[in-house]
Design an enzyme around this catalytic site. Structure first.
Site, short mmCIF file in Angstrom:
data_model
loop_
_atom_site.label_atom_id
_atom_site.label_comp_id
_atom_site.label_asym_id
_atom_site.label_seq_id
_atom_site.Cartn_x
_atom_site.Cartn_y
_atom_site.Cartn_z
N ASP A 26 1.88 6.46 9.56
CA ASP A 26 1.13 5.26 9.15
C ASP A 26 -0.35 5.57 8.91
OD1 ASP A 26 0.76 2.63 8.55
OD2 ASP A 26 0.69 1.94 10.62
N ASN A 74 9.84 -1.52 2.55
CA ASN A 74 8.76 -1.01 1.69
C ASN A 74 8.96 -1.29 0.19
OD1 ASN A 74 8.00 1.91 3.76
ND2 ASN A 74 7.02 -0.11 3.70
C1 FPP Z 1 2.61 3.87 5.88
O1 FPP Z 1 1.22 3.88 5.65
C2 FPP Z 1 3.20 4.94 5.10
C3 FPP Z 1 4.25 4.80 4.25
C4 FPP Z 1 4.92 3.51 4.00
C5 FPP Z 1 4.74 5.95 3.48
C6 FPP Z 1 4.74 7.27 4.20
C7 FPP Z 1 5.04 8.31 3.22
C8 FPP Z 1 4.49 9.52 3.17
C9 FPP Z 1 3.56 10.07 4.17
C10 FPP Z 1 4.88 10.44 2.06
C11 FPP Z 1 6.21 11.03 2.37
C12 FPP Z 1 6.54 11.97 1.35
C13 FPP Z 1 7.40 12.97 1.53
C14 FPP Z 1 7.51 13.95 0.48
C15 FPP Z 1 8.21 13.11 2.74
P1 FPP Z 1 0.56 2.65 4.88
O2 FPP Z 1 0.64 2.89 3.43
O3 FPP Z 1 1.23 1.38 5.32
O4 FPP Z 1 -0.91 2.73 5.38
P2 FPP Z 1 -1.85 1.49 5.71
O5 FPP Z 1 -1.24 0.78 6.89
O6 FPP Z 1 -3.15 2.13 6.05
O7 FPP Z 1 -1.91 0.64 4.48
#
Ligand code: FPP
Length: 247
Positions: A26, A74
């Site tokens: 996250d 998501n």
């Molecule tokens: C949550 O942070 C993250 C996600 C929903 C996606 C996580 C995906 C990756 C790290 C990439 C994975 C890729 C591979 C190739 C395995 P957020 O976007 O909700 O962050 P925020 O809470 O700060 O908005």
């Protein structure tokens, strides 16, 4: 004397490394926003970071690392963000054979694959196949994964068996049920880590979290480094795990 004691407190006990770690990756969006970048830049950085952390975990002898890359919820994100995440995943899958060479790691994808394009599904099959002999650590990427969805999926499989007579309701207990979860071939989850300051599970490994230790950090996932992972494991090693009993 004091220094030596302090040093000892900060040394990992290699005999008590968690066998299975779950990470909610996250904070990618916030990491990007703070730098004036689009959210997708945070996801790219997060994907790179996964490679470092996976290597670090494997070097410690962790048997399985489950990471939350895309939840069943998501899909509600802006289309360009969903597209970027799918593209990142696809690009990653295509390079897995090269990336995992010499790493003794196996890739596993857990989640409902019915919403993915044929292109992604073929890439998943291929990536799992070419890494199948990796015995060191399983990198389990939770993709279109939801803990509730996983339990419903397992319940349907059990119901199917009852319907066709291969199982009777009296046979169903936790062990029987758990063999239909995505993690059936993996050790029990010992530790769940959530960076970025949030303190909730967000539908991640609901069944498996029953007796897992939880650790959170304010650091956003793209900045989460080996030393933070080490901190999490040290905290885990200080916990008194009673599993509902008394010690
Ligand atoms: C949550 O942070 C993250 C996600 C929903 C996606 C996580 C995906 C990756 C790290 C990439 C994975 C890729 C591979 C190739 C395995 P957020 O976007 O909700 O962050 P925020 O809470 O700060 O908005």
């Amino acid at each position: 004397m004091f220094l030596r004691k302090k040093e000892k407190q900060h040394t990992l006990d290699m005999k008590r490394i968690p066998q299975h770690i779950g990470i909610i990756m996250d904070g990618n969006g916030r990491w990007a926003r703070r730098r004036g970048l689009p959210r997708t830049a945070g996801h790219k950085k997060g994907a790179d970071n996964l490679e470092h952390i996976a290597d670090y975990c494997a070097s410690l002898g962790v048997k399985a690392l489950t990471v939350y890359a895309f939840s069943t919820e998501n899909w509600a994100r802006p289309q360009d963000e969903v597209d970027t995440l799918m593209q990142l995943m696809y690009d990653y899958l295509l390079t897995v054979e090269k990336k995992f060479a010499g790493r003794d790691m196996r890739l596993k994808i857990s989640g409902d694959r019915s919403r993915f394009s044929d292109k992604i599904n073929h890439a998943i099959d291929h990536a799992e196949e070419v890494t199948a002999s990796g015995n060191g650590m399983v990198l389990n990427i939770a993709l279109n994964y939801g803990g509730r969805d996983e339990i419903v999926h397992a319940a349907k499989m059990v119901a199917e068996r009852v319907k066709n007579g291969t199982c009777c309701p009296e046979e169903i207990d936790e062990t029987y049920f758990a063999q239909f979860l995505y993690t059936a071939d993996l050790p029990e989850v010992d530790l769940i880590i959530r960076p970025s300051g949030e303190q909730r599970l967000s539908n991640f490994l609901l069944w498996q979290a029953a007796y897992a230790e939880f650790w959170y950090s304010d650091i956003c996932w793209p900045d989460f480094k080996d030393r933070n992972m080490r901190q999490a494991i040290l905290a885990y090693q200080r916990r008194d795990r009673r599993f509902g009993g008394v010690k």
